[in-house]
Design a protein around this motif. Structure first.
Motif, PDB file in Angstrom:
ATOM      1  N   ARG A  69      -2.738   9.502  -2.056  1.00  0.00           N
ATOM      2  CA  ARG A  69      -3.623   8.777  -1.142  1.00  0.00           C
ATOM      3  C   ARG A  69      -4.998   9.422  -1.051  1.00  0.00           C
ATOM      4  N   GLY A 120       0.832  -1.201   0.000  1.00  0.00           N
ATOM      5  CA  GLY A 120       0.000   0.000   0.000  1.00  0.00           C
ATOM      6  C   GLY A 120       0.863   1.244   0.000  1.00  0.00           C
ATOM      7  N   GLY A 159       2.542   1.222   3.443  1.00  0.00           N
ATOM      8  CA  GLY A 159       2.727  -0.148   3.898  1.00  0.00           C
ATOM      9  C   GLY A 159       4.125  -0.415   4.415  1.00  0.00           C
TER      10      GLY A 159
END
Length: 488
Positions: A275, A198, A201
């Motif tokens: 994001r 991600g 992540g």
């Protein structure tokens, strides 16, 4: 009287690059220059802003963000701290300290006050600012009266190293928590294990960590890759080998000169927009309104009891004493007086806290982090100060919407290196007694979550060990400073 810091044989802990810095006049003692003309002052400031390495100074400016961003962002979101005002004032602080000291002297939020504000919902902005003003006032008085010099002379080096080691390990442990766990920064809570993949992540954080290690190594200067080969007397085969080595050397030199921390930070900013691209619409241009904070008697009382009292030991030890010692370790010949550091910390808070800027101080962790990533002059923090000032004037408090999307794992990576660099300062403890005191001080500081408690226990153990070595033919001052009577 000789300083207690001279009580232990030391191993040089600064890297060779620091030795190459030419000290500017009047910076070696940290005392204010007397009889300076305006031209001489301007030349001194100009010398303090000299770039020793353009990419290095820019890279070093990122070394302190691992602690700065989480604390300021958390207080902005949880306690309505005026982020725009804080950025403007701390930006000015950065520029001024860079001009005065000529080294990457950091400007960090006061951590004990921040911790109290985040753990107590009734500890609001007035209490935070009251605590900053009172703490700054005490430090200013200690500085101008010369009392801070007495503190500096009588605190043993092993106790200072214990505080530095505890602070460094605390940063490192927090950094690992940031990397491993999903964080709710406003509440300072972990929400569960971080996913492997991600935009925030574990894999991303690990890749960033490995990239910084490859580029920076353990902080040493890579001299071998820059050597020049004289091949006039070499044969043809040897010449080809040397040419091949020279090409490899150039590639290594390019890789090792990359501004790793800066590149990682820019990556984090890009990922913040990726994001949540809607954050663009939440940005409002223009500075936040700067207003004088209104204080009540209750705010002054709570600010002193719950904010200033716990913060003072940490500020004296880590923001003044430890920074003074660390600066002399990292920059030989650039020793600064505790009086100067105490006064600058005091003035920062006696000015900015009235207008809602987060109480600030210097910090050994920030200095170590900026040095780790290449900061060597006042230009390093001046660059950071200009960036803060520009962001505060252009984006104001709306910048919080962007920082909220910044990958916390990347912040953890930056904080990890700052913590390790600070903790490594303790490697000059060569005697078993000094190491014993240092480790007790560190253990109590970490377990008790209090630098003041660790300092108290460390001093008690140090005194007991000195009394154990007491003898009639040796004066007490020699025992305290671990010197021979002739040296005293």
């Amino acid at each position: 009287m000789a300083m207690a810091y001279e009580n232990s044989p030391s191993v040089p802990i600064s890297d060779p690059e620091a030795q190459e810095i030419t000290p500017t006049p009047a910076a070696s003692t940290g005392a204010p220059a007397k009889g300076y003309s305006a031209k001489e002052v301007a030349n001194k400031v100009k010398n303090n802003f000299v770039f020793h390495s353009k990419w290095g100074e820019l890279n070093g400016a990122m070394g302190d963000l691992g602690t700065y961003i989480p604390i300021v962002l958390a207080l902005t979101l949880a306690r309505d701290l005026n982020l725009g005002t804080t950025l403007i004032f701390t930006g000015v602080y950065n520029i001024i300290t860079g001009a005065i000291y000529g080294v990457p002297m950091p400007v960090q939020p006061m951590k004990s006050i921040a911790a109290q504000a985040l753990s107590d919902q009734t500890f609001g902005v007035p209490e935070i600012m009251a605590a900053g003003i009172l703490t700054g006032g005490v430090l200013f008085v200690l500085g101008v009266t010369g009392l801070m010099r007495l503190v500096y002379m009588f605190i043993p080096l092993c106790v200072v190293r214990g505080i530095q080691l505890a602070q460094g390990l605390s940063f490192a442990l927090t950094a690992v928590k940031y990397v491993r766990k999903i964080q709710d920064l406003p509440k300072s809570k972990s929400l569960g294990d971080r996913h492997w993949f991600g935009l925030d992540g574990l894999v991303l954080a690990i890749v960033c960590l490995c990239f910084i290690v490859i580029v920076n190594g353990a902080g040493e200067k890579n001299r071998g890759c820059c050597d020049v080969v004289q091949d006039d007397d070499l044969g043809g085969g040897q010449k080809r080998d040397e040419v091949a080595r020279s090409k490899t050397s150039k590639v290594r030199r390019v890789i090792f000169s990359l501004p790793s921390a800066f590149m990682v930070f820019v990556l984090g900013v890009v990922l913040a927009f990726v994001r949540r691209h809607e954050v663009v619409h939440e940005i409002k241009f223009g500075p936040s309104s700067i207003e004088v904070v209104k204080f009540s008697k209750h705010a002054w009382k709570r600010g002193f009891v719950k904010g200033a009292i716990p913060q003072l030991p940490l500020s004296i030890l880590n923001s003044v004493v430890a920074v003074c010692k660390l600066s002399s370790d990292l920059f030989p010949g650039r020793d600064f007086s505790v009086t100067s550091l105490s006064v600058t910390v005091g003035l920062m808070n006696l000015v900015g806290s009235w207008f809602g800027a987060m109480p600030s101080c210097h910090g050994a962790g920030g200095l170590a982090g900026q040095y780790k990533f290449g900061g060597r002059s006042g230009a390093c923090v001046a660059l950071l100060g200009v960036a803060k000032l520009a962001l505060g004037l252009v984006l104001g408090s709306s910048l919080a919407h962007i920082l909220r999307q910044f990958p916390v794992g990347i912040l953890g990576v930056l904080l990890l290196f700052a913590g390790i660099e600070l903790a490594m300062c303790c490697r000059d403890m060569n005697t078993k007694e000094d190491s014993f005191v240092m480790l007790i001080c560190t253990a109590v500081s970490l377990v008790g979550s209090s630098a003041a408690l660790g300092f108290l226990c460390g001093m008690i153990i140090y005194v007991l060990l000195r009394l154990r070595n007491w003898s009639r033919d040796k004066p007490l001052s020699a025992i305290w400073m671990q010197k021979s009577p002739q040296q005293v």
